[in-house]
Enzyme design. Structure first.
Site: not given
Lengths: 589, 589
Positions: B439-441
């Site tokens: 997550y978050e890229g």
């Protein structure tokens, strides 16, 4: 959904030497056609019957109530159909109903069962170990009573080694056995982590149990092996009286949920008579008998690593073909989003997964080939192949299960956010994969076995011969001048040189009594061995069967993955001093 | 049980530059004593309040009924006590009740919350991102209404980016917003993977949502950011009418079970009016606003990697001190079994875990330091630190979360069979850790960001300056002549040279328009960057505070772990051709 990779498996069997062995009639009248037919049928069963139950098996798991274990819905039917198909009998002794087929074949189909579900394949894997131990060490009477049912799969077998205080160190085990004077024994004690120790798939379960006799020497030289059936067996082979062995608990595990991992209590019933057991092999020689089971089991656990890696790769590949995100290099403005398989970073991930899987598979099949050849050879040839199998077993087990975890984790990553969602199934593969580096001897133990026992084997000749064979593959690769292989020969030559240098260093360290130093390098050495051997087999495979895809994968492996061997070599030959210094500081902190 | 490693955290903050910044009064009157007091108190809360609930939170998870999410037992009390302790307000704007403390401090305490439980720490992490986005981009009116409650932690915030077809590629998102003519907007659409999108810990939840206006351009330039509260807020700040945003489902995940991951439906109510929202920043400029949140969140996700690695290390270390198996080298015959920490292979594992954890922590704190310095600087100095933070953010995120998974997996291995049993807790850490690289890229996206956006930054000067700083550490290390550091300087010099060579290669490839080739090297380059930087910081740390244990760990890192940089460099500068060839073959197969 998993589909057994028949093409890759057949290819790997060929590269490992099956075709040649068949041509030379080393396995009697076993024909290539029969092999193909068996692989096809097994692939069907794995893909159509096992794989579809893997998710629900994971979700439901096994449950324990009043000492009875209920397996997941569909599990008993699946097992019975599988056994009815004759799959359990593939390798067993023909005298007891087995088909006596080569290990290579049983390993190949085992890959398929495990690809369908590790949790399912564990039951037959343990039975196979029990069969082998009984075939080699049990009395004719025991064989006659138990082998037919175990070989047919009508009953399953278990291995009872671990106790709370005795895991890797079996010398510490405390379960005890007393002589009853009538040739039978009474067993008392607790065993933990017993795979399929109790279940509802068969009418009887045959436990092989390590325990100590009252007058046994301390340590590993005082351990005996006993056969302890769940139900005592009548002379006609039918199950009789319930024995005093019960499941006291099942574990709540990270993965392989459908496989009950049991705590077994021997002789805790009210009678005080203990669980009735029969000696297998000689008194106090149980560990040697158990190693018969464990060596085979180690290779099969290695296959679990290969299988779970293959399943993870297939899932990730399918997802990467479907899922569209972003625009890959070379896209034109206005193009739709690209399937993520077009992105170089995803390609690197998928190729790493596939390369490691193929490399590990090749090592495992080479190990199986050596076991088969040892069985059909004599004298020096038999010794050669026995040593080869001994050498490759820890690598097949540890390298394959390590990459099983790595590949399953990469598989999650390819899926992005969906990978973390259980319904996708990628997460289960990581959860399942994570046990394989632990059981049947942790991978740390495998590395120590490789360095401490296998390198000095035969005065170091077997490993020397093996490395020379790998080097011959390098030369063939270089001589092939095949453009699709790029710099494979060069990269592989460096890797084999790294392996050789590390090997000589460790042999010398051991010869000089620098044991701690050698042990420091064990884990990086095993990985170096696996990477280099895997790369060599990929090259051999490319030379064996011309296929642009195989060439490209081999080249990727050589020019990308093999780069790691240099670091590993340095860790082996230059990493011990700092490890021992920092280890001492850590221990004393 | 996790105990916040105050000593290591304080050390890393010092190495990153906190002590110097405090001495120079860069953070106003913040004193070293206050910093110590805050760290002590946070450590207490993390160890005594959060960590004890981690296991039960994982076991119970969050449940959804009729659109309401119930968090695990004890979770609401835990959160409220945490917020009441003022912890949420640490960094917020002082005008709205925040304490305006440096990011370094908030990152340090965030490590502790995450060490206690990733699932718990996620709620404040998302709130912090929302606060930052509102502070920087929202109107004064919105700020006045929402910031006090978000900064105090009375309400939580969420980030709503992902949709089924839009994960890494936000340009593909479809949620839409219409103008109501009164300055408000109506939102319609579905968002998935919304962390703490619905829960019972606070009276209101403030969603920040990306959506498209009817006349928005296609792609990422047509995305706007909206604030959508769960309950509309009255002029006096009290929650009013329920807004038309509801949780339609929560995910069944591999880990972070106690953190509800929600599917949120905007404007699916019977009214047809949509969910009422307010614009944050300018129309069609939402992505820039969201990146404000995401950059901070990326560093904080990096801290999750550090924290889970630390927790796994602590657990494995404690087990290795207790568990006895086998006899370590140097044992005498008749000795009892050795604690497994005496075995070199276990030492290697523990030192690898600790070294990677410390290296990743140092990078993350250096990134936090850069963010702080950018905030308190002007002109060229501010630019320098902003660039430094930009450069380090993807490394802090991806390297730390990759090693988080690696270390958690090694932690399981140290436990042997017990590691696979959920009650041990080691397995949960791997399950929790596995989300952070996603997550978050995803870490692949971070690697691409590092190569494609960060290396060309400022004509390549920022990365050049950074590498020069790392090289200065090498020189200091060499000059120190400290025996305990062994060959650290030499190994580190090679690693930095590898980093430099790979950097120049990638910059040249990008400048030449060889984009695909550069992208092929992104992931190995990021790991190379992280390993080399981590090693440099360990050396800097050893020079900063004399401590035999730190010297030994640094030396182990240099002489063992840093060996990998050479392979990584070769993958970057020599791996692309084979990757692209094999990737094409794979794609077309």
């Amino acid at each position: 959904m998993y589909r057994a990779p028949i093409k890759d498996i057949a290819h790997s069997l060929k590269v490992a030497g099956l075709a040649e062995a068949l041509e030379e009639k080393r396995f009697g009248d076993l024909s290539a056609d029969l092999v193909d037919a068996i692989l096809d049928e097994a692939a069907k069963f794995a893909g159509e019957r096992i794989a579809p139950l893997a998710e629900s098996g994971d979700k439901h798991g096994a449950t324990l109530e009043n000492g009875n274990v209920t397996t997941a819905p569909g599990w008993t039917g699946l097992y019975r159909d599988w056994a009815a198909g004759g799959w359990n009998a593939l390798t067993g002794d023909e005298a007891y109903g087995g088909q006596g087929l080569p290990t290579m074949l049983s390993v190949a189909v085992s890959e398929m069962w495990n690809g369908g579900s590790l949790a399912f394949a564990l039951a037959p894997m343990l039975t196979m170990g029990a069969v082998e131990a009984l075939e080699k060490h049990a009395s004719d009477e025991l064989k006659k009573l138990y082998l037919p049912k175990l070989i047919s799969g009508e009953w399953t077998g278990t291995m009872n080694l671990t106790e709370p205080q005795a895991g890797s160190d079996l010398g510490a085990l405390k379960a005890r056995a007393t002589r009853n004077g009538d040739g039978t024994y009474s067993l008392f004690g607790q065993k933990i982590f017993i795979t399929y120790g109790e279940h509802d798939m068969t009418d009887n379960i045959v436990h092989l149990v390590l325990a100590r006799l009252p007058d046994a020497p301390a340590g590993t030289k005082g351990i005996s092996l006993f056969l302890v059936p769940k139900f005592l067996v009548n002379a006609d082979g039918s199950p009789g009286k319930r024995n005093d062995v019960f499941c006291a608990g099942i574990e709540h595990k990270l993965g392989i949920h459908a496989s009950p991992t049991c705590t077994m209590i021997y002789g805790d019933g009210t009678s005080g008579e203990g669980a009735r057991g029969w000696l297998v092999g000689e008194e106090n020689r149980g560990l040697a008998c158990m190693f018969t089971m464990m060596n085979n089991a180690r290779l099969l656990v290695g296959m679990q690593g290969v299988a779970v890696a293959e399943a993870a790769y297939q899932k990730a590949l399918a997802f990467a073909r479907e899922r569209r995100q972003g625009r890959a290099p070379g896209s034109k403005p206005g193009d739709a989003m690209s399937p993520i398989i077009e992105h170089p970073d995803i390609q690197r991930t998928l190729l790493t997964m596939k390369g490691l899987t193929q490399g590990a598979r090749a090592i495992a099949y080479a190990c199986a080939h050596a076991l088969d050849m040892a069985r059909v050879s004599e004298n020096d040839e038999a010794r050669h192949w026995t040593d080869r199998a001994s050498l490759l077993t820890p690598v097949a087990k540890a390298f394959a299960t390590d990459i099983g975890v790595d590949v399953a984790s990469l598989g999650i990553q390819v899926h992005g956010g969906m990978g973390f969602i259980e319904e996708t199934g990628a997460a289960r593969l990581l959860r399942d994969a994570r046990i394989a580096p632990i059981y049947e001897g942790t991978n740390g133990i495998q590395a120590i076995d490789l360095v401490q026992r296998k390198l000095p084997l035969g005065n170091g000749e077997p490993v020397k011969t093996y490395i020379a064979e790998l080097r011959a593959i390098v030369e063939e690769t270089a001589a092939s001048n095949r453009a699709g292989l790029g710099d494979t020969a060069t990269c592989l030559a460096f890797a084999i040189a790294d392996l050789e240098e590390a090997t000589l260093y460790l042999q010398e360290a051991l010869a000089d009594g620098r044991q701690a130093e050698a042990l420091c390098g064990a884990t990086p050495y095993l990985r170096l061995f696996g990477l280099a051997a895997g790369g060599a087999y990929l090259a051999k495979g490319a030379l064996t069967e011309e296929d642009a895809g195989r060439d490209a994968l081999c080249r990727f492996y050589a020019e990308n993955l093999l780069r790691e061997t240099n670091a590993l070599k340095h860790r082996v030959i230059g990493g011990a001093d700092s490890l021992l210094a920092a280890g001492a500081a850590l221990r004393d902190s």
